[in-house]
Motif scaffolding. Structure first.
Motif, PDB file in Angstrom:
ATOM      1  N   LEU B 349       0.790  -1.235   0.000  1.00 56.72           N
ATOM      2  CA  LEU B 349       0.000   0.000   0.000  1.00 56.72           C
ATOM      3  C   LEU B 349       0.827   1.294   0.000  1.00 56.72           C
ATOM      4  O   LEU B 349       0.318   2.349  -0.332  1.00 56.72           O
ATOM      5  CB  LEU B 349      -0.948  -0.003   1.204  1.00 56.72           C
ATOM      6  N   ASP B 373       1.360   5.503 -10.976  1.00 55.97           N
ATOM      7  CA  ASP B 373       0.494   5.642  -9.811  1.00 55.97           C
ATOM      8  C   ASP B 373       0.064   4.239  -9.384  1.00 55.97           C
ATOM      9  O   ASP B 373      -1.042   3.807  -9.657  1.00 55.97           O
ATOM     10  CB  ASP B 373      -0.720   6.511 -10.198  1.00 55.97           C
ATOM     11  N   TRP B 374       0.980   3.546  -8.750  1.00 53.63           N
ATOM     12  CA  TRP B 374       0.733   2.159  -8.358  1.00 53.63           C
ATOM     13  C   TRP B 374      -0.531   2.067  -7.494  1.00 53.63           C
ATOM     14  O   TRP B 374      -0.752   2.890  -6.607  1.00 53.63           O
ATOM     15  CB  TRP B 374       1.936   1.608  -7.592  1.00 53.63           C
ATOM     16  N   ASP B 375      -1.330   1.070  -7.768  1.00 53.62           N
ATOM     17  CA  ASP B 375      -2.526   0.826  -6.967  1.00 53.62           C
ATOM     18  C   ASP B 375      -2.583  -0.671  -6.688  1.00 53.62           C
ATOM     19  O   ASP B 375      -2.730  -1.469  -7.603  1.00 53.62           O
ATOM     20  CB  ASP B 375      -3.766   1.282  -7.742  1.00 53.62           C
ATOM     21  N   PRO B 409      -2.902   8.428   1.159  1.00 53.26           N
ATOM     22  CA  PRO B 409      -4.175   8.125   1.832  1.00 53.26           C
ATOM     23  C   PRO B 409      -4.346   6.643   2.175  1.00 53.26           C
ATOM     24  O   PRO B 409      -5.086   6.319   3.108  1.00 53.26           O
ATOM     25  CB  PRO B 409      -5.229   8.577   0.811  1.00 53.26           C
ATOM     26  N   VAL B 410      -3.675   5.768   1.425  1.00 53.02           N
ATOM     27  CA  VAL B 410      -3.867   4.344   1.722  1.00 53.02           C
ATOM     28  C   VAL B 410      -2.795   3.809   2.666  1.00 53.02           C
ATOM     29  O   VAL B 410      -2.702   2.603   2.887  1.00 53.02           O
ATOM     30  CB  VAL B 410      -3.953   3.488   0.428  1.00 53.02           C
ATOM     31  N   ASN B 411      -1.977   4.715   3.236  1.00 52.08           N
ATOM     32  CA  ASN B 411      -1.002   4.274   4.239  1.00 52.08           C
ATOM     33  C   ASN B 411      -1.737   3.483   5.336  1.00 52.08           C
ATOM     34  O   ASN B 411      -2.666   3.996   5.951  1.00 52.08           O
ATOM     35  CB  ASN B 411      -0.301   5.493   4.851  1.00 52.08           C
ATOM     36  N   PRO B 412      -1.340   2.220   5.546  1.00 53.67           N
ATOM     37  CA  PRO B 412      -2.076   1.391   6.500  1.00 53.67           C
ATOM     38  C   PRO B 412      -1.829   1.794   7.950  1.00 53.67           C
ATOM     39  O   PRO B 412      -2.545   1.347   8.850  1.00 53.67           O
ATOM     40  CB  PRO B 412      -1.546  -0.015   6.241  1.00 53.67           C
ATOM     41  N   ASN B 413      -0.812   2.618   8.164  1.00 55.47           N
ATOM     42  CA  ASN B 413      -0.488   3.022   9.533  1.00 55.47           C
ATOM     43  C   ASN B 413      -0.704   4.507   9.718  1.00 55.47           C
ATOM     44  O   ASN B 413      -0.226   5.316   8.929  1.00 55.47           O
ATOM     45  CB  ASN B 413       0.972   2.693   9.860  1.00 55.47           C
ATOM     46  N   TYR B 414      -1.432   4.860  10.736  1.00 53.45           N
ATOM     47  CA  TYR B 414      -1.677   6.265  11.041  1.00 53.45           C
ATOM     48  C   TYR B 414      -1.497   6.463  12.532  1.00 53.45           C
ATOM     49  O   TYR B 414      -2.318   5.980  13.301  1.00 53.45           O
ATOM     50  CB  TYR B 414      -3.074   6.674  10.595  1.00 53.45           C
TER      51      TYR B 414
END
Lengths: 176, 513
Positions: B349, B373-375, B409-414
């Motif tokens: 991600l 823009d890797w998804d 925005p898709v960073n799994p860690n916040y």
């Protein structure tokens, strides 16, 4: 004597009506949705949770379906499939879209007792863009507004950008 | 490659018309939508809104304009101008402008007599009758909580001998929820064991990959993609007693629906002369070996007398610090002439950017893949339109960038955390698997194709024969590109948007058969 009774009756009726419009008319949470819009579908779970938590006599949820091809049947099917616990109405002529200024599904407009918008935009920031779904939601915009209303505070008007399916404007359409 | 006469004609026509005509649905837009969107956007398929007639398309007009202009749709991540892969789902600039002008003009329907015919969408296999059908033993029901699920299913092949494979076709059971699938084969029984460890559910959950060693990684499935067929004399070997592994990505969905997918396998009609091997790299330490070697062993590095990868280098340890954007440069040194068939890039991600290219000892460059823009949700195995020759002494370079900041925005860690290699959603990967065969003279002229049967037919006039009339038709259409008014998809044999020499080679091969 009859006249006095009649007077009292009319005064009571007027007071009742006034209190009805002035005090008991609920805040409205209008949710624009599309039956075939995947982002609308995605938010059905969130909306159900918000409804359970906040809906009351003072906070009324209303689903509005502005797609040109929406019919009572497609709306009823969507409402049943995703078990939406609030009233859903069609708006293929865009009366509500134009009145409330919605451009996207899903987009919410929260209106106060005088039907003035106090919030317009996204439900939360799950989607940073189309197909870009956050793993961690950090802004719960609609819940924040509903919390204020629950505490009987009316927040100042706020607008955010909803992410989802663009509502096709039919004003310029050329029907040949 | 466009014939001169055609170009002159086009210029004359451009001058002849006094002003650009307003596009209409019938004349201009219907063919673009029907041929590029409707295969997924129809009832029961993964595309959510059906786009099968004027009123459905007009009802989403502004949205269609937006998603095509931003190139969110059709979904195709590799940069098409960088390198060509078969089955590319892209629109030309002309097509995008046509849609945009049509919507701006109020999306007129126009003359409905000119509406493009709806392509025939196969209801069964697009390749014909499979030799072996392997189906999930039971339906799998997703949780329906709007969270992606990655489930691996183990399907025994019950093969009593090794079989040579020409094509593998994944058939989603529930196309609304099956987003993509990876396919592999396991001969160690590891996956079977893992499945037994979770008796409460069918299959087991695994995000990163199969969660088990695989001897063969077979072409997977993405929506709208067509199964690829290995050329004559080339294919995979599915080992006896192997288990087929399918990792299915189920899209986030608010309802608990179920799926029972299957896989069609087509055996080779003539023996394989060159078995497909794998080059992989998964650099963790700077010598690149630690994990890469494990992957190579799993993927059978003994094929063709050992791996053609002499060594691997990465410019730093594979650690992605928090609050930073980090780029890694990996280099593979190739020690003999090989031909590449496909490339499968994989990251999780935090991944943002991919670029893979080769340089030969003379310094000539061959572009293999670029994704701006890797998804993670649109990952796939990309087959080149032609074999890519990599000469002995060449280097294959990979540049990969990861965004471990809160801007992703898709960073799994916040808040973000330092990450390194791992299987979980919250870990990262840097993995490339490429299919290759030993090079043979003339390989670079061989086109790789999609589909078979109804998909590729050079019987253009439909008289049941491949004859001279078909040849004439092909020549008449030679040089046209998608977006040209008279472009017809069935002449574009490899489906890359250009009717060119590559298609001629395919035509000639089919004609000769």
């Amino acid at each position: 004597m009859h006249k006095v009774i009649a007077k009292i009756f009319w005064i009571a009726a007027a007071l009742f009506l006034l209190s009805g419009t002035g005090l008991c008319t609920p805040y409205k949470i209008y949710i624009f949705m599309g039956e075939t819009c995947p982002v609308s579908r995605h938010y059905t779970l969130t909306l159900k949770k918000l409804h359970t938590e906040y809906a009351s006599e003072k906070l009324e949820f209303i689903g509005i379906f502005p797609n040109r091809l929406s019919t009572p049947a497609t709306i009823a099917a969507f409402k049943e499939k995703y078990a939406l616990p609030f009233t859903c109405i069609g708006d293929s002529t865009h009366t509500w879209v134009n009145r409330l200024g919605a451009t996207i599904t899903p987009e919410v407009v929260v209106a106060d007792t005088s039907n003035t918008a106090i919030y317009r935009g996204r439900i939360d920031n799950t989607f940073a863009d189309l197909g870009k779904r956050r793993r961690v939601i950090t802004e719960r915009d609609l819940a924040n507004v509903l919390n204020s209303l629950k505490d009987e505070k009316t927040p100042a008007f706020r607008q955010t950008q909803a992410i989802g399916c663009i509502i096709t404007s039919w004003q310029n359409a050329k029907q040949e | 490659m466009r014939p001169l006469s055609l170009s002159i004609l086009a210029i004359l026509l451009a001058f002849a018309s006094p002003r650009a005509e307003t596009p209409t649905f019938g004349k201009d837009v219907s063919s673009i939508i029907y041929n590029n969107c409707t295969s997924c956007h129809r009832d029961g398929e993964i595309g959510p809104m059906p786009l099968t007639n004027y009123s459905e398309i007009a009802a989403y007009a502004d949205m269609i304009k937006y998603v095509t202009e931003t190139q969110y749709m059709p979904p195709w991540k590799p940069d098409y101008n960088y390198s060509q892969h078969i089955g590319a789902r892209t629109l030309t600039k002309t097509e995008i402008n046509t849609i945009s002008n049509w919507v701006n003009a109020g999306f007129p329907q126009g003359d409905i007599a000119l509406e493009a015919p709806m392509p025939e969408f196969p209801t069964g296999s697009v390749l014909g009758t499979p030799d072996l059908v392997l189906t999930m033993a039971e339906p799998f029901t997703i949780r329906g909580d709007n969270v992606d699920q990655y489930q691996v299913f183990v399907i025994p092949t019950h093969l009593t001998e090794d079989r040579e494979i020409e094509a593998v076709e994944f058939r989603p059971g529930n196309r609304r929820i099956v987003h993509h699938a990876l396919i592999g084969a396991d001969i160690t029984g590891t996956a079977r064991q893992r499945d037994l460890e979770t008796p409460e559910e069918y299959g087991y959950e695994s995000f990163g990959a199969f969660g088990a060693p695989t001897t063969v990684v077979l072409p997977g499935y993405t929506p709208g993609a067509k199964p690829s067929i290995y050329p004559k004399g080339v294919g995979h070997i599915l080992p006896k007693n192997s288990d087929l592994l399918i990792q299915v990505h189920y899209a986030p969905w608010p309802l608990a629906e179920s799926d029972q997918s299957s896989i069609n396998i087509f055996f080779k009609k003539e023996p394989i002369e060159r078995e497909v091997g794998f080059i992989s790299f998964a650099p963790l330490t700077t010598d690149g070996e630690t994990l890469s070697r494990i992957f190579r062993v799993l993927l059978g590095e003994e094929r063709h007398g050992g791996t053609p990868v002499e060594k691997i280098r990465i410019d730093k340890l594979f650690v992605i610090p928090k609050d930073q954007i980090t780029t890694f440069r990996t280099t593979l040194f190739i020690d003999r002439d090989i031909s590449l068939l496909s490339i499968y890039p994989h990251m999780h991600l935090l991944g943002k950017y991919w670029e893979v290219y080769a340089t030969d000892p003379q310094g000539n460059r061959t572009n293999l893949l670029r994704i701006e823009d890797w998804d993670f949700n649109w990952q796939g195995n990309y087959t080149f339109t032609q074999y890519q020759k990599i000469a002995a002494g060449s280097q294959i370079h990979a540049i990969t960038t990861y965004d471990n900041t809160t801007n992703n925005p898709v960073n799994p860690n916040y808040p973000p955390r330092n990450l390194t290699w791992g299987d979980k959603t919250t870990d990262e990967m840097l993995l490339v698997v490429m299919e290759y065969i030993p090079y043979r003279q003339g390989d670079e002229n061989i086109a790789l194709t999609v589909g078979r049967g109804g998909e590729i037919s050079i019987d253009f006039n439909g008289n049941g024969q491949r004859d001279f009339a078909d040849f004439l038709l092909f020549i008449q259409n030679f040089g046209l590109n998608r977006g040209d008014t008279s472009y017809q998809r069935h002449f574009d044999l490899n489906g890359d948007g250009h009717i060119n020499f590559t298609d001629f080679i395919i035509f000639a091969n089919q004609y000769a058969e």
